[in-house]
Scaffold this motif. Structure first.
Motif, PDB file in Angstrom:
ATOM      1  N   ARG A 139       6.503  -4.827   6.875  1.00  0.00           N
ATOM      2  CA  ARG A 139       4.963  -4.820   7.444  1.00  0.00           C
ATOM      3  C   ARG A 139       5.094  -5.567   8.672  1.00  0.00           C
ATOM      4  N   LEU A 146       3.912  -0.257   8.921  1.00  0.00           N
ATOM      5  CA  LEU A 146       5.080  -0.339   7.705  1.00  0.00           C
ATOM      6  C   LEU A 146       6.434   0.485   8.298  1.00  0.00           C
ATOM      7  N   ALA A 179       2.746  -0.855  -0.611  1.00  0.00           N
ATOM      8  CA  ALA A 179       2.064  -1.531   0.457  1.00  0.00           C
ATOM      9  C   ALA A 179       0.689  -1.174   0.872  1.00  0.00           C
ATOM     10  N   CYS A 217      -0.328   2.030   1.056  1.00  0.00           N
ATOM     11  CA  CYS A 217      -0.259   3.184   2.028  1.00  0.00           C
ATOM     12  C   CYS A 217      -0.187   4.552   1.264  1.00  0.00           C
ATOM     13  N   ASP A 261      -0.987   8.170   5.776  1.00  0.00           N
ATOM     14  CA  ASP A 261      -0.867   7.112   6.800  1.00  0.00           C
ATOM     15  C   ASP A 261       0.624   7.229   7.382  1.00  0.00           C
ATOM     16  N   LEU A 320      -0.749   0.875   8.292  1.00  0.00           N
ATOM     17  CA  LEU A 320      -1.197   0.108   7.285  1.00  0.00           C
ATOM     18  C   LEU A 320      -2.516   0.031   7.223  1.00  0.00           C
TER      19      LEU A 320
END
Length: 131
Positions: free
Chosen positions: A26, A31, A67, A69, A73, A129
């Motif tokens: 990140r 990401l 993460a 996501c 995304d 993100l």
């Protein structure tokens, strides 16, 4: 130097440590996901192209989820394909509807390669993100 904010999916950290890389990092609201192949938990290839592609996407999804996501995304995709002349369309037809849904699709680059360490397909992405 700032320490990297690494994302590990559940159950695969040993594989990443063995090969000395981070599955995703990140940074600045994005990401950056390392290339994912259709590897089983022990690192061996899933047999068959369609199975490898599905497993690569499952491995990618595990990282995205870790993460916070989703595939929605994902902004940028790079595909690495052994023998793309005969495989690209089958791969794209499989993933486009199942994973990306309707247009607009993420920015995508497909690269033909001669070697992927026993695999036929690899995917790496950059995702936004969540806020």
């Amino acid at each position: 130097m700032a320490q990297r904010d690494v994302v590990f999916p559940a159950g695969r950290q040993a594989l990443y440590e063995l090969h000395n890389y981070s599955p995703a990092v990140r940074a600045n609201g994005l990401l950056f996901v390392s290339g994912q192949v259709g590897s089983r938990e022990d690192g061996t290839p899933e047999p068959g192209l369609e199975n490898q592609v599905r497993r690569a996407f499952a491995n990618l999804n595990a990282i995205l989820e870790a993460a916070g996501c989703t595939f929605a995304d994902v902004q940028d995709v790079t595909l690495f394909i052994v023998d793309p002349d005969t495989r690209f369309q089958a791969i794209w037809d499989l993933v486009r509807a199942e994973f990306w849904g309707a247009a607009p699709y993420p920015a995508t680059t497909a690269i033909g390669v001669t070697w992927l360490s026993g695999f036929d397909f690899e995917i790496k992405v950059v995702a936004r993100l969540p806020d």
